[in-house]
Scaffold this motif. Structure first.
Motif, short mmCIF file in Angstrom:
data_model
loop_
_atom_site.label_atom_id
_atom_site.label_comp_id
_atom_site.label_asym_id
_atom_site.label_seq_id
_atom_site.Cartn_x
_atom_site.Cartn_y
_atom_site.Cartn_z
N ASP A 132 5.50 0.49 -6.95
CA ASP A 132 5.29 -0.96 -6.91
C ASP A 132 4.90 -1.40 -5.49
OD1 ASP A 132 5.95 -0.78 -9.58
OD2 ASP A 132 8.01 -1.46 -9.31
N GLN A 133 5.55 -2.42 -4.95
CA GLN A 133 5.13 -2.95 -3.66
C GLN A 133 5.38 -1.97 -2.51
OE1 GLN A 133 2.93 -5.29 -4.09
NE2 GLN A 133 3.90 -6.97 -2.95
N ALA A 134 6.43 -1.16 -2.61
CA ALA A 134 6.67 -0.16 -1.58
C ALA A 134 5.54 0.87 -1.57
CB ALA A 134 8.01 0.52 -1.79
N GLY A 135 5.13 1.30 -2.75
CA GLY A 135 4.05 2.26 -2.84
C GLY A 135 2.73 1.68 -2.39
N ALA A 136 2.47 0.43 -2.76
CA ALA A 136 1.22 -0.22 -2.38
C ALA A 136 1.12 -0.39 -0.86
CB ALA A 136 1.10 -1.57 -3.08
N PHE A 137 2.24 -0.76 -0.23
CA PHE A 137 2.23 -0.93 1.22
C PHE A 137 1.97 0.40 1.91
CE2 PHE A 137 4.13 -1.36 5.45
CZ PHE A 137 3.58 -2.56 5.87
N ALA A 138 2.61 1.45 1.44
CA ALA A 138 2.43 2.77 2.05
C ALA A 138 1.00 3.28 1.89
CB ALA A 138 3.41 3.76 1.45
N ALA A 139 0.32 2.82 0.83
CA ALA A 139 -1.04 3.28 0.56
C ALA A 139 -2.10 2.53 1.37
CB ALA A 139 -1.34 3.14 -0.93
N LEU A 140 -1.71 1.45 2.04
CA LEU A 140 -2.67 0.72 2.86
C LEU A 140 -3.13 1.58 4.04
CD1 LEU A 140 -0.96 -2.79 3.14
CD2 LEU A 140 -3.02 -2.24 1.82
N PRO A 141 -4.33 1.35 4.54
CA PRO A 141 -4.74 2.04 5.76
C PRO A 141 -3.76 1.72 6.89
CG PRO A 141 -6.63 0.95 4.71
CD PRO A 141 -5.39 0.49 3.99
N ALA A 142 -3.53 2.67 7.76
CA ALA A 142 -2.55 2.50 8.83
C ALA A 142 -2.81 1.26 9.67
CB ALA A 142 -2.53 3.75 9.71
N ALA A 143 -4.09 0.99 9.94
CA ALA A 143 -4.42 -0.17 10.76
C ALA A 143 -4.04 -1.47 10.05
CB ALA A 143 -5.91 -0.17 11.10
N GLN A 144 -4.20 -1.51 8.73
CA GLN A 144 -3.85 -2.72 7.98
C GLN A 144 -2.33 -2.89 7.93
OE1 GLN A 144 -5.64 -3.02 4.11
NE2 GLN A 144 -4.75 -5.03 3.69
N ARG A 145 -1.60 -1.79 7.76
CA ARG A 145 -0.14 -1.88 7.80
C ARG A 145 0.33 -2.42 9.15
NH1 ARG A 145 -0.14 3.42 5.72
NH2 ARG A 145 0.73 4.19 7.68
N ALA A 146 -0.26 -1.91 10.21
CA ALA A 146 0.13 -2.34 11.55
C ALA A 146 -0.20 -3.81 11.77
CB ALA A 146 -0.56 -1.47 12.60
N ALA A 147 -1.35 -4.25 11.26
CA ALA A 147 -1.73 -5.66 11.42
C ALA A 147 -0.78 -6.57 10.64
CB ALA A 147 -3.16 -5.86 10.96
N THR A 148 -0.42 -6.17 9.44
CA THR A 148 0.53 -6.95 8.64
C THR A 148 1.89 -6.99 9.33
OG1 THR A 148 -0.59 -6.36 6.58
CG2 THR A 148 1.70 -7.13 6.41
N LYS A 149 2.31 -5.86 9.83
CA LYS A 149 3.60 -5.80 10.53
C LYS A 149 3.58 -6.72 11.75
CE LYS A 149 7.75 -4.18 11.18
NZ LYS A 149 8.06 -5.14 12.25
N ALA A 150 2.50 -6.74 12.50
CA ALA A 150 2.40 -7.60 13.67
C ALA A 150 2.42 -9.08 13.28
CB ALA A 150 1.12 -7.27 14.45
N GLU A 151 1.71 -9.42 12.19
CA GLU A 151 1.69 -10.81 11.71
C GLU A 151 3.10 -11.26 11.33
OE1 GLU A 151 0.16 -13.41 7.86
OE2 GLU A 151 -0.37 -11.29 8.03
N TYR A 152 3.81 -10.42 10.60
CA TYR A 152 5.15 -10.78 10.15
C TYR A 152 6.13 -10.82 11.33
CZ TYR A 152 4.48 -11.06 5.12
OH TYR A 152 4.12 -11.48 3.87
N SER A 153 5.99 -9.90 12.25
CA SER A 153 6.85 -9.90 13.43
C SER A 153 6.66 -11.18 14.23
CB SER A 153 6.55 -8.67 14.29
OG SER A 153 7.37 -8.64 15.42
N GLN A 154 5.42 -11.61 14.37
CA GLN A 154 5.13 -12.84 15.09
C GLN A 154 5.78 -14.04 14.40
OE1 GLN A 154 3.59 -13.12 18.02
NE2 GLN A 154 3.78 -15.35 18.07
N ALA A 155 5.90 -13.96 13.06
CA ALA A 155 6.51 -15.04 12.29
C ALA A 155 8.03 -14.90 12.19
CB ALA A 155 5.91 -15.05 10.88
N GLY A 156 8.57 -13.87 12.82
CA GLY A 156 10.02 -13.67 12.80
C GLY A 156 10.55 -13.06 11.52
N ILE A 157 9.69 -12.31 10.82
CA ILE A 157 10.07 -11.71 9.54
C ILE A 157 10.06 -10.19 9.66
CG2 ILE A 157 9.56 -11.53 7.08
CD1 ILE A 157 8.01 -14.16 7.31
N ASN A 158 11.19 -9.57 9.39
CA ASN A 158 11.29 -8.11 9.37
C ASN A 158 10.83 -7.59 8.02
OD1 ASN A 158 12.97 -7.53 11.96
ND2 ASN A 158 14.09 -9.17 10.94
#
Length: 316
Positions: free
Chosen positions: A78-104
């Motif tokens: 499901d969502q865990a699998g879909a996130f892991a399947a994203l390109p590494a750069a996209q995962r990192a960009a999403t992580k940075a966006e969420y971190s900036q918003a204060g979301i772990n």
């Protein structure tokens, strides 16, 4: 996450980054640190959202933890699998966006369909594999949604020992103060009950509660916790002693008891309280000294508006 203990079952046993040195189990850990938020406002995501997996962080304003569901014994789905399947750069960009918003961003392990103890999974090997998933995907931690009902109701202590060993092993690679580690027990498991002869999560809390940042308690699917009094003060029914303040009286730290509720009536068998009414319950709990936070299962039924209402007048 959708598990329930029926009234019938209450009467009898259930059959139902940067590299750093290796940890002492040989799994490498990153150097970044994640401070466990307090209070915690947690949203699970299991349903498909979009090709980007997670929504824009603005749609989760008011939360500080999102749990990708689920990391199972067979791997991420499901969502865990879909996130892991994203390109590494996209995962990192999403992580940075969420971190900036204060979301772990964390991953939730197991869920209602996994039976780790009953199926004979090795708690040490499973923990090491799942810890490596957290590290490999740059996540902030892991939530343990253990719902092996048959094992817990067997009452021989095997479930409690499995979860204890699993939790201790996770912390060897995901140290406290650097990674979030939460558990999501069913509320009845945090109360004394002959159905859980080995103590369920009361025993687990005694064994490894100090290693767990907080509990995302599932106050639903039991035919209880449908109003403020039942949720906070007196659960009654077939699982007495399992409301919020009763659990604290059972020896579990009040500041670790996060109130978990379904985002809509469709997200659970029962136990839904509309978020505005839930906000009044939260107000009552805050006045009595509770401040641990709120968990919702799941996005998009629970969203930014949902958590704003559920926070009541004291959390902003």
């Amino acid at each position: 996450m959708i598990a329930f203990l029926s009234a019938a079952l209450a009467l009898a046993s259930v059959s139902s980054v940067l590299a750093v040195p290796l940890s002492n189990n040989g799994v490498s850990s990153p150097v970044f640190r994640t401070k466990a938020p307090s209070p915690a406002f947690v949203i699970y995501t299991d349903k498909f959202v979009s090709a980007d997996v997670l929504p824009p962080a603005t749609q989760l304003a008011g939360y500080n933890v999102v749990a990708l569901s689920f990391l199972t014994l067979k791997g991420p789905v499901d969502q865990a699998g879909a996130f892991a399947a994203l390109p590494a750069a996209q995962r990192a960009a999403t992580k940075a966006e969420y971190s900036q918003a204060g979301i772990n961003i964390i991953v939730s392990a197991f869920g209602a369909t996994d039976t780790p103890t009953t199926s004979g999974a090795d708690p040490v090997g499973t923990a090491n594999t799942m810890a490596q998933f957290v590290i490999a995907n740059g996540l902030d931690g892991i939530d343990v949604d253990y719902e092996d009902l048959a094992a817990m109701n067997k009452g021989d202590g095997a479930a409690e020992q499995w979860v204890t060993t699993f939790t201790k092993t996770l912390r060897q690679t995901l140290p406290q103060g650097q990674f979030i580690l939460t558990h999501a027990p069913l509320a009845p498991w945090l109360a004394p009950n002959a159905q859980f002869a080995a103590g369920a999560y009361l025993t687990i809390n005694k064994n490894v509660g100090s290693l767990i940042d907080w509990y995302n308690i599932q106050f639903y699917n039991q035919g209880l916790y449908t109003d403020c009094n039942g949720l906070l003060n007196t659960s009654g029914g077939v699982f007495p002693g399992s409301s919020l303040f009763e659990i604290a009286n059972n020896g579990v730290s009040l500041n670790k008891l996060v109130i978990g509720k379904p985002g809509s009536a469709a997200d659970a068998t029962n136990g839904f309280i509309d978020p505005v009414t839930l906000g009044t319950c939260v107000n009552q709990a805050r006045i009595k000294g509770w401040s641990a936070g709120i968990m919702a299962f799941e996005f998009p039924d629970a969203n930014a508006t949902w958590i704003k209402d559920a926070k009541g007048k004291f959390f902003r």
